[in-house]
Design a protein around this motif. Structure first.
Motif, PDB file in Angstrom:
ATOM      1  N   ASN A 174      32.815  -3.771  28.708  1.00  0.00           N
ATOM      2  CA  ASN A 174      31.873  -2.878  29.361  1.00  0.00           C
ATOM      3  C   ASN A 174      30.438  -3.378  29.216  1.00  0.00           C
ATOM      4  O   ASN A 174      29.648  -3.304  30.152  1.00  0.00           O
ATOM      5  N   ALA A 193      34.956   0.074  37.175  1.00  0.00           N
ATOM      6  CA  ALA A 193      35.795  -0.899  36.483  1.00  0.00           C
ATOM      7  C   ALA A 193      36.745  -0.210  35.504  1.00  0.00           C
ATOM      8  O   ALA A 193      37.907  -0.593  35.402  1.00  0.00           O
ATOM      9  N   ILE A 194      36.279   0.830  34.798  1.00  0.00           N
ATOM     10  CA  ILE A 194      37.167   1.489  33.828  1.00  0.00           C
ATOM     11  C   ILE A 194      38.079   2.508  34.491  1.00  0.00           C
ATOM     12  O   ILE A 194      38.913   3.115  33.847  1.00  0.00           O
ATOM     13  N   SER A 195      37.913   2.710  35.779  1.00  0.00           N
ATOM     14  CA  SER A 195      38.774   3.668  36.476  1.00  0.00           C
ATOM     15  C   SER A 195      39.687   2.965  37.471  1.00  0.00           C
ATOM     16  O   SER A 195      40.071   3.548  38.480  1.00  0.00           O
ATOM     17  N   CYS A 216      27.236  -0.785  41.618  1.00  0.00           N
ATOM     18  CA  CYS A 216      27.408   0.682  41.725  1.00  0.00           C
ATOM     19  C   CYS A 216      26.923   1.261  43.057  1.00  0.00           C
ATOM     20  O   CYS A 216      25.784   1.079  43.461  1.00  0.00           O
ATOM     21  N   LEU A 217      27.810   1.971  43.727  1.00  0.00           N
ATOM     22  CA  LEU A 217      27.495   2.545  45.027  1.00  0.00           C
ATOM     23  C   LEU A 217      27.032   3.997  44.927  1.00  0.00           C
ATOM     24  O   LEU A 217      26.882   4.683  45.935  1.00  0.00           O
ATOM     25  N   GLY A 218      26.844   4.477  43.705  1.00  0.00           N
ATOM     26  CA  GLY A 218      26.392   5.864  43.549  1.00  0.00           C
ATOM     27  C   GLY A 218      27.478   6.858  43.906  1.00  0.00           C
ATOM     28  O   GLY A 218      27.201   7.929  44.444  1.00  0.00           O
ATOM     29  N   THR A 260      31.060  -2.255  39.115  1.00  0.00           N
ATOM     30  CA  THR A 260      30.273  -1.804  37.967  1.00  0.00           C
ATOM     31  C   THR A 260      31.091  -0.888  37.043  1.00  0.00           C
ATOM     32  O   THR A 260      32.065  -0.276  37.475  1.00  0.00           O
ATOM     33  N   GLY A 261      30.643  -0.782  35.783  1.00  0.00           N
ATOM     34  CA  GLY A 261      31.310  -0.062  34.700  1.00  0.00           C
ATOM     35  C   GLY A 261      32.207   1.107  35.079  1.00  0.00           C
ATOM     36  O   GLY A 261      33.416   1.031  34.917  1.00  0.00           O
ATOM     37  N   PRO A 262      31.632   2.212  35.571  1.00  0.00           N
ATOM     38  CA  PRO A 262      32.460   3.383  35.837  1.00  0.00           C
ATOM     39  C   PRO A 262      33.652   3.089  36.763  1.00  0.00           C
ATOM     40  O   PRO A 262      34.758   3.563  36.512  1.00  0.00           O
ATOM     41  N   CYS A 283      31.660  10.924  34.949  1.00  0.00           N
ATOM     42  CA  CYS A 283      32.678  10.023  35.483  1.00  0.00           C
ATOM     43  C   CYS A 283      33.343   9.267  34.345  1.00  0.00           C
ATOM     44  O   CYS A 283      32.976   9.431  33.182  1.00  0.00           O
ATOM     45  N   PRO A 333      36.199  14.410  37.047  1.00  0.00           N
ATOM     46  CA  PRO A 333      34.913  13.784  37.350  1.00  0.00           C
ATOM     47  C   PRO A 333      34.193  14.602  38.420  1.00  0.00           C
ATOM     48  O   PRO A 333      34.861  15.218  39.263  1.00  0.00           O
ATOM     49  N   GLU A 345      36.855   6.033  49.006  1.00  0.00           N
ATOM     50  CA  GLU A 345      36.801   6.444  47.604  1.00  0.00           C
ATOM     51  C   GLU A 345      38.189   6.795  47.074  1.00  0.00           C
ATOM     52  O   GLU A 345      39.157   6.821  47.833  1.00  0.00           O
ATOM     53  N   CYS A 398      30.344   7.125  41.573  1.00  0.00           N
ATOM     54  CA  CYS A 398      31.210   6.826  40.423  1.00  0.00           C
ATOM     55  C   CYS A 398      32.224   7.926  40.126  1.00  0.00           C
ATOM     56  O   CYS A 398      33.263   7.660  39.532  1.00  0.00           O
ATOM     57  N   GLY A 399      31.911   9.163  40.521  1.00  0.00           N
ATOM     58  CA  GLY A 399      32.846  10.256  40.272  1.00  0.00           C
ATOM     59  C   GLY A 399      34.088  10.136  41.137  1.00  0.00           C
ATOM     60  O   GLY A 399      35.111  10.758  40.867  1.00  0.00           O
ATOM     61  N   ASN A 400      33.990   9.341  42.200  1.00  0.00           N
ATOM     62  CA  ASN A 400      35.114   9.166  43.121  1.00  0.00           C
ATOM     63  C   ASN A 400      35.728   7.776  42.968  1.00  0.00           C
ATOM     64  O   ASN A 400      36.289   7.222  43.894  1.00  0.00           O
ATOM     65  N   THR A 451      25.327   7.575  37.873  1.00  0.00           N
ATOM     66  CA  THR A 451      24.526   8.670  38.425  1.00  0.00           C
ATOM     67  C   THR A 451      24.865   8.892  39.896  1.00  0.00           C
ATOM     68  O   THR A 451      24.749   7.972  40.698  1.00  0.00           O
ATOM     69  N   PHE A 452      25.281  10.093  40.214  1.00  0.00           N
ATOM     70  CA  PHE A 452      25.576  10.390  41.629  1.00  0.00           C
ATOM     71  C   PHE A 452      25.268  11.843  41.942  1.00  0.00           C
ATOM     72  O   PHE A 452      25.861  12.449  42.800  1.00  0.00           O
ATOM     73  N   ARG A 475      18.701   5.198  49.214  1.00  0.00           N
ATOM     74  CA  ARG A 475      19.354   3.887  49.147  1.00  0.00           C
ATOM     75  C   ARG A 475      20.123   3.627  50.440  1.00  0.00           C
ATOM     76  O   ARG A 475      20.758   4.535  50.991  1.00  0.00           O
ATOM     77  N   ASN A 531      29.945  -6.165  31.534  1.00  0.00           N
ATOM     78  CA  ASN A 531      29.855  -5.625  32.885  1.00  0.00           C
ATOM     79  C   ASN A 531      28.443  -5.098  33.171  1.00  0.00           C
ATOM     80  O   ASN A 531      27.831  -5.438  34.194  1.00  0.00           O
ATOM     81  N   PHE A 532      27.907  -4.296  32.254  1.00  0.00           N
ATOM     82  CA  PHE A 532      26.561  -3.742  32.457  1.00  0.00           C
ATOM     83  C   PHE A 532      25.507  -4.844  32.478  1.00  0.00           C
ATOM     84  O   PHE A 532      24.554  -4.796  33.247  1.00  0.00           O
TER      85      PHE A 532
END
Ligand code: FMN
Ligand code: SF4
Ligand code: FES
Lengths: 188, 451
Positions: free
Chosen positions: B342, A103-105, A138-140, A99-101, B244, B250, A156, A142-144, B89-90, B124, B345-346
């Motif tokens: 992007n 993919a761009i990282s 997205c695995l939630g 997913t996006g975040p 992020c 991040p 990660e 994204c910051g990692n 979101t994390f 989740r 992707n979304f």
């Protein structure tokens, strides 16, 4: 001939051990009387782990009998949720976040690198049956980013070097037991 | 430095464990709420605080609680939404991982206020590790008599159970979540009836986000008025922002609402600016579902004022030039990123996650994905751009749940603000062979103001 995995019985006998049955009983007790179907997701997680990483028809029918519901009620749920595998996977199911975040990282490069390194395409399993490569959403985490999941563990901040290390370690662990405390039964 | 109401203690070693948390003043809010306040007092205090739901919609929490059908003939339920699957979101993971007892504290007070004796946390399924942590913290709370029968001798009893999902974004939507909790497929249903009347097992139910619930304890301690004095206007208090993408740092940050976006992105205290000395191109500010904004519009409103991180300021300019705070997931794009890629992707994400009940969402997301794939891979036609706009318009507002809108907005906003990138792909199919062709797109001087 209908050719669908929900019709292919494997002819195996399944039954949980008494320890797991006890756990199942405790999980069912979390929900009000008569609402035992609520326990379906947690129990399917355990069932998938017990039957080697995927759900076959026999184990789904068995879960239905434990919860006193119709097999179809289990099938419709098992086919809806992506964490349930309906086909055999490699010992290690690698799922790279696409997913996006991520993919761009650098996540797209990680997937590329894994395909080359394992010499398979996304969706395939290596010939030794060790690794199945898939993508996931997205695995939630994204910051990692970039992030992937191997079976149920997160990995990660991935880089090529880190992938090398992870694959080597997994290969070495392949015959060993799962680390203590990482099983679903223990988490519940 | 803003106040850290939720995360002030995260650096205390061992804060995840009950004894350390208790030693730092933990569970005092439960003592105050259960022993000195009535459920109505608590709801009043939360209403006074101006707290708004942190799950995405920003609905006032006190008001939501006051809608609960209080007839005593059926049990009431509190369900905590920890599905956290909105890309970008994390923050809830951060709270549950670091401050599990803060969440439990909030759950006890909220359940008491709502007259619920059973509470489920829907996490989740991928967060298996978090599920283990939560169960450990819950066990500790039982051992210390903050859960179970007759809590603090008040006669009030509460059980909390963790319930795992199994990999479906749609189960974050509250009616889908409740279906899932019943052991069914996660199909949302039309509201009304709202869960406050007909929720879990057809009983009155409140669904709240993890961060919303975690804020209740601190509000009880400091008082609603004090909490409301933080922030700006109707956006009171603090908010966790998960940042992020192409930034230096991040992570999850607690900010006082009202912080300018510019400070958030560039100050060392938060994102620390754009990585590798690149320039800022765009930001998706509230998780993948909200409209994307180019650099100039995310940093300042169309009127030229600084854009602030508040529900209101983010929306300024409406759909033409504004966005939404949503879940507070900041995805930051540098100048090398391709907005077409992007968007594709979304859209693939939403197609994958659509539950399939409504044709506009099920078919529309699939069509948009196909057209976007075509453009992104050098096979687009000029008419494709208007086709996308038309499909997005036809999904929006015509579906059972907001996932349809969430799928339409990223497409519509990307075309609104970055139309030239779509055109460039169609006119220059040769650049599309490379995965990282974003940097090859020539930007017309007037169209984007990088920062
Ligand atoms: C497609 C979709 C996904 C959602 N995912 C989440 C989620 O992961 N976590 C969450 O708290 N709320 C999510 N929501 C919002 C919930 O439906 C609900 O509004 C929220 O949990 C209410 O809590 P709050 O009032 O505390 O914000 C989602 C909504 C939609 C339409
Ligand atoms: S909008 Fe999409 S996800 Fe929501 S109910 Fe309809 S088909 Fe399902
Ligand atoms: S996008 Fe990969 S974890 Fe969120």
């Amino acid at each position: 001939m209908i050719n669908h995995h929900l019709y292919k019985k494997e002819g195996v006998n399944v039954a949980f051990s008494s320890k797991i049955l006890e756990k199942v009983r405790l999980i069912i007790k979390r929900y009000p009387d008569g609402k035992q179907k609520s326990a379906l997701l947690p129990i399917l997680h355990i069932a998938q782990e017990e039957s080697g990483g995927y759900l076959n028809v026999e184990i789904m029918d068995y879960v239905a009998s434990l919860l006193e519901i119709q097999p179809i009620e289990v099938y419709e749920v098992a086919t809806f949720y992506t964490m349930f595998n309906l086909e055999k996977t490699g010992t290690y199911l690698i799922e790279v976040c696409r997913t996006g975040p991520c993919a761009i990282s650098g996540g797209e490069h990680i997937l590329d690198y894994l395909e080359k390194k394992l010499n398979i395409k996304t969706g395939e399993t290596t010939s030794d049956g060790l690794f199945t490569l898939k993508t996931t959403e997205c695995l939630g985490a994204c910051g990692n980013a970039p992030v992937m999941q191997v079976n149920t563990e997160y990995y990660e901040f991935l880089s090529n070097e880190k992938i090398d290390l992870i694959l080597d370690t997994l290969k070495k662990m392949a015959n060993g037991n799962k680390p203590e405390g990482s099983r679903w039964v223990e988490k519940f | 430095m803003g106040r850290k109401i939720l995360t002030g203690l995260v650096t205390v070693p061992g804060i995840r464990s009950f004894p350390v948390y208790r030693g730092e003043g933990g569970y005092m809010s439960v003592e105050k709420a259960l022993c000195e306040m009535t459920p109505i007092d608590i709801i009043k205090e939360v209403t006074k605080s101006g707290l708004r739901g942190r799950g995405g919609a920003g609905f006032p929490t006190g008001l939501k609680w006051s809608f609960l059908d209080r007839k005593p003939d059926k049990p009431h339920y509190l369900v905590c939404n920890a599905d956290e699957s909105e890309p970008g979101t994390f923050k809830d993971r951060f709270l549950m991982e670091n401050m599990p007892h803060l969440l439990i504290e909030g759950l006890i007070i909220s359940s008491f206020a709502l007259g619920a004796n059973t509470c489920y946390i829907y996490v989740r399924g991928e967060f298996k590790y978090i599920i283990g942590l939560l169960n450990k913290a819950i066990r500790e709370a039982y051992e210390n008599k903050f859960l179970g029968e007759n809590i603090l001798g008040t006669g009030y009893s509460l059980d909390i159970f963790v319930h795992p999902g199994a990999g479906a974004y749609i189960c974050g939507e509250e009616t889908a979540l409740l279906e899932s909790l019943k052991g069914k497929r996660g199909n949302p249903r039309i509201k009304p009836p709202f869960p406050a009347y007909k929720g879990l097992y057809d009983c009155p139910t409140v669904v709240n986000n993890v961060e919303t619930i975690a804020t209740v304890g601190p509000i009880i301690i400091m008082g609603g008025e004090e909490y409301a004095s933080i922030g700006k206007g109707k956006s009171t208090g603090t908010k966790l922002i998960s940042a992020c993408g192409n930034i230096n740092n991040p992570g999850v940050y607690e900010i006082e609402l009202g912080l300018p976006v510019e400070d958030f992105i560039y100050s060392q205290e938060y994102c620390g600016g754009i990585r590798d000395g690149k320039r800022l191109k765009a930001v998706v500010a509230g998780g993948s579902s909200v409209p994307v904004l180019p650099a100039d519009l995310i940093l300042s409103t169309p009127q030229g004022q600084k854009r602030l991180i508040t529900f209101e300021s983010m929306q300024e300019g409406g759909f033409d030039s504004g966005t939404m705070l949503g879940s507070g997931g900041f995805i930051v794009y540098n100048e090398d990123q391709c907005m077409v890629r992007n968007t594709w992707n979304f859209t693939r994400f939403y197609r994958h996650e659509s539950c399939g009940q409504c044709s506009p969402c099920r078919e529309g997301t699939g069509w948009m994905e196909k057209v976007l794939y075509r453009i992104e891979h050098g096979k687009g036609k000029v008419s494709d751009i208007d086709l996308l706009v038309s499909v997005a318009n036809k999904i929006e507002g015509n579906t059972i749940c907001p996932l349809g809108d969430a799928a339409a907005w990223p497409v519509a906003s990307a075309i609104r603000h970055f139309r030239h990138e779509f055109e460039y792909h169609i006119e220059h199919p040769e650049i599309c062979n490379r995965m990282d062709h974003g940097k090859l797109i020539e930007q017309p001087a007037a169209s984007i103001k990088y920062r």
